[in-house]
Write a protein that holds these residues in place. Structure first.
Motif, PDB file in Angstrom:
ATOM      1  N   ALA A  82      -0.627  -7.729   6.504  1.00 56.01           N
ATOM      2  CA  ALA A  82      -0.465  -6.311   6.869  1.00 56.01           C
ATOM      3  C   ALA A  82      -1.828  -5.641   6.801  1.00 56.01           C
ATOM      4  N   LEU A  83      -2.031  -4.638   7.656  1.00 49.67           N
ATOM      5  CA  LEU A  83      -3.275  -3.867   7.656  1.00 49.67           C
ATOM      6  C   LEU A  83      -2.960  -2.387   7.548  1.00 49.67           C
ATOM      7  N   TYR A  84      -3.789  -1.686   6.804  1.00 47.98           N
ATOM      8  CA  TYR A  84      -3.695  -0.233   6.685  1.00 47.98           C
ATOM      9  C   TYR A  84      -5.073   0.342   6.975  1.00 47.98           C
ATOM     10  N   THR A  85      -5.137   1.332   7.842  1.00 46.19           N
ATOM     11  CA  THR A  85      -6.395   2.003   8.165  1.00 46.19           C
ATOM     12  C   THR A  85      -6.333   3.427   7.643  1.00 46.19           C
ATOM     13  N   GLY A  86      -7.394   3.854   6.953  1.00 49.90           N
ATOM     14  CA  GLY A  86      -7.435   5.193   6.393  1.00 49.90           C
ATOM     15  C   GLY A  86      -8.818   5.805   6.487  1.00 49.90           C
ATOM     16  N   VAL A  87      -8.914   7.062   6.044  1.00 49.66           N
ATOM     17  CA  VAL A  87     -10.181   7.786   6.030  1.00 49.66           C
ATOM     18  C   VAL A  87     -10.274   8.524   4.697  1.00 49.66           C
ATOM     19  N   THR A  88     -11.490   8.619   4.159  1.00 51.22           N
ATOM     20  CA  THR A  88     -11.689   9.286   2.875  1.00 51.22           C
ATOM     21  C   THR A  88     -13.137   9.753   2.744  1.00 51.22           C
ATOM     22  N   ASN A  89     -13.358  10.643   1.786  1.00 54.97           N
ATOM     23  CA  ASN A  89     -14.735  11.048   1.486  1.00 54.97           C
ATOM     24  C   ASN A  89     -15.247  10.351   0.227  1.00 54.97           C
ATOM     25  N   ASP A  90     -14.386   9.586  -0.459  1.00 56.66           N
ATOM     26  CA  ASP A  90     -14.809   8.834  -1.638  1.00 56.66           C
ATOM     27  C   ASP A  90     -14.037   7.518  -1.665  1.00 56.66           C
ATOM     28  N   LEU A  91     -14.673   6.477  -1.196  1.00 53.50           N
ATOM     29  CA  LEU A  91     -14.004   5.188  -1.039  1.00 53.50           C
ATOM     30  C   LEU A  91     -13.590   4.593  -2.378  1.00 53.50           C
ATOM     31  N   SER A  92     -14.416   4.718  -3.383  1.00 53.61           N
ATOM     32  CA  SER A  92     -14.096   4.180  -4.701  1.00 53.61           C
ATOM     33  C   SER A  92     -12.833   4.823  -5.279  1.00 53.61           C
ATOM     34  N   ILE A  93     -12.781   6.132  -5.265  1.00 50.50           N
ATOM     35  CA  ILE A  93     -11.603   6.838  -5.781  1.00 50.50           C
ATOM     36  C   ILE A  93     -10.371   6.517  -4.951  1.00 50.50           C
ATOM     37  N   ARG A  94     -10.508   6.480  -3.630  1.00 48.77           N
ATOM     38  CA  ARG A  94      -9.351   6.206  -2.782  1.00 48.77           C
ATOM     39  C   ARG A  94      -8.801   4.812  -3.032  1.00 48.77           C
ATOM     40  N   LEU A  95      -9.667   3.828  -3.222  1.00 49.88           N
ATOM     41  CA  LEU A  95      -9.181   2.484  -3.524  1.00 49.88           C
ATOM     42  C   LEU A  95      -8.403   2.462  -4.836  1.00 49.88           C
ATOM     43  N   LYS A  96      -8.918   3.159  -5.837  1.00 50.72           N
ATOM     44  CA  LYS A  96      -8.210   3.235  -7.118  1.00 50.72           C
ATOM     45  C   LYS A  96      -6.837   3.882  -6.931  1.00 50.72           C
ATOM     46  N   HIS A 121      -4.944   3.810  -4.257  1.00 49.19           N
ATOM     47  CA  HIS A 121      -4.060   2.824  -3.631  1.00 49.19           C
ATOM     48  C   HIS A 121      -3.588   1.801  -4.666  1.00 49.19           C
ATOM     49  N   ILE A 122      -4.520   1.279  -5.459  1.00 51.06           N
ATOM     50  CA  ILE A 122      -4.204   0.250  -6.445  1.00 51.06           C
ATOM     51  C   ILE A 122      -3.250   0.774  -7.516  1.00 51.06           C
ATOM     52  N   GLU A 123      -3.458   2.014  -7.939  1.00 55.35           N
ATOM     53  CA  GLU A 123      -2.627   2.606  -8.991  1.00 55.35           C
ATOM     54  C   GLU A 123      -1.262   3.058  -8.483  1.00 55.35           C
ATOM     55  N   GLY A 124      -1.040   2.956  -7.176  1.00 56.84           N
ATOM     56  CA  GLY A 124       0.273   3.247  -6.624  1.00 56.84           C
ATOM     57  C   GLY A 124       0.564   4.706  -6.391  1.00 56.84           C
ATOM     58  N   ASP A 125      -0.435   5.475  -6.002  1.00 57.55           N
ATOM     59  CA  ASP A 125      -0.226   6.886  -5.674  1.00 57.55           C
ATOM     60  C   ASP A 125       0.872   6.971  -4.608  1.00 57.55           C
ATOM     61  N   SER A 126       1.913   7.716  -4.879  1.00 60.46           N
ATOM     62  CA  SER A 126       3.095   7.747  -4.017  1.00 60.46           C
ATOM     63  C   SER A 126       2.831   8.282  -2.610  1.00 60.46           C
ATOM     64  N   LYS A 127       1.744   8.995  -2.402  1.00 61.32           N
ATOM     65  CA  LYS A 127       1.487   9.493  -1.043  1.00 61.32           C
ATOM     66  C   LYS A 127       1.018   8.378  -0.111  1.00 61.32           C
ATOM     67  N   PHE A 128       0.765   7.201  -0.667  1.00 62.92           N
ATOM     68  CA  PHE A 128       0.371   6.041   0.137  1.00 62.92           C
ATOM     69  C   PHE A 128       1.520   5.038   0.155  1.00 62.92           C
ATOM     70  N   SER A 129       2.672   5.443   0.662  1.00 64.74           N
ATOM     71  CA  SER A 129       3.871   4.617   0.589  1.00 64.74           C
ATOM     72  C   SER A 129       3.725   3.310   1.374  1.00 64.74           C
ATOM     73  N   PHE A 130       3.006   3.317   2.489  1.00 66.42           N
ATOM     74  CA  PHE A 130       2.826   2.085   3.266  1.00 66.42           C
ATOM     75  C   PHE A 130       2.074   1.051   2.442  1.00 66.42           C
ATOM     76  N   THR A 131       0.966   1.463   1.833  1.00 63.80           N
ATOM     77  CA  THR A 131       0.168   0.506   1.068  1.00 63.80           C
ATOM     78  C   THR A 131       0.935   0.016  -0.155  1.00 63.80           C
ATOM     79  N   LEU A 132       1.749   0.866  -0.726  1.00 62.78           N
ATOM     80  CA  LEU A 132       2.574   0.479  -1.866  1.00 62.78           C
ATOM     81  C   LEU A 132       3.631  -0.543  -1.443  1.00 62.78           C
ATOM     82  N   ARG A 133       4.329  -0.242  -0.366  1.00 62.56           N
ATOM     83  CA  ARG A 133       5.398  -1.120   0.124  1.00 62.56           C
ATOM     84  C   ARG A 133       4.876  -2.495   0.501  1.00 62.56           C
ATOM     85  N   TYR A 134       3.715  -2.543   1.184  1.00 62.73           N
ATOM     86  CA  TYR A 134       3.186  -3.811   1.669  1.00 62.73           C
ATOM     87  C   TYR A 134       2.072  -4.378   0.789  1.00 62.73           C
ATOM     88  N   LYS A 135       1.824  -3.720  -0.358  1.00 68.69           N
ATOM     89  CA  LYS A 135       0.817  -4.161  -1.325  1.00 68.69           C
ATOM     90  C   LYS A 135      -0.568  -4.334  -0.690  1.00 68.69           C
TER      91      LYS A 135
END
Length: 100
Positions: A18-32, A34-48
């Protein structure tokens, strides 16, 4: 237009199915997030999709958003080819980006 650092990024899951494409102003924080399971990223959570395989840097948010939309409209084959230009073996880049 605001002049800052923005990133378009592609995440995948462990099996690279699976692939997910996103945009952010802080890549390090955004990756964290996703990894921590922020609920607003339901696609990345569902497909890990927690593994960074590609990113691009932009100076202007408008350009980053346009590029994200462009990539999201591509076929899987075209996305795979883009990733392989910079990351032929699909190495997970999280450790290169996440600040501890």
């Amino acid at each position: 237009m605001r002049d800052h650092n923005y990133f378009v990024y592609i995440l995948t899951n462990k099996n690279k199915t699976a692939l997910y494409t996103g945009v952010t102003n802080d890549l390090s924080i955004r990756l964290k997030q996703h990894i921590e399971g922020d609920s607003k990223f339901s696609f990345t959570l569902r497909y890990k999709c927690f593994y960074l395989v590609y990113y691009e840097h932009y100076k202007y948010i408008e350009h980053a958003i346009d590029r994200e939309k462009e990539i999201k409209g591509w076929s899987r084959a075209k996305k795979n080819a883009l990733i392989e230009i910079e990351n032929k073996n699909w190495h997970f880049l999280n450790d290169d980006v996440i600040e501890t």
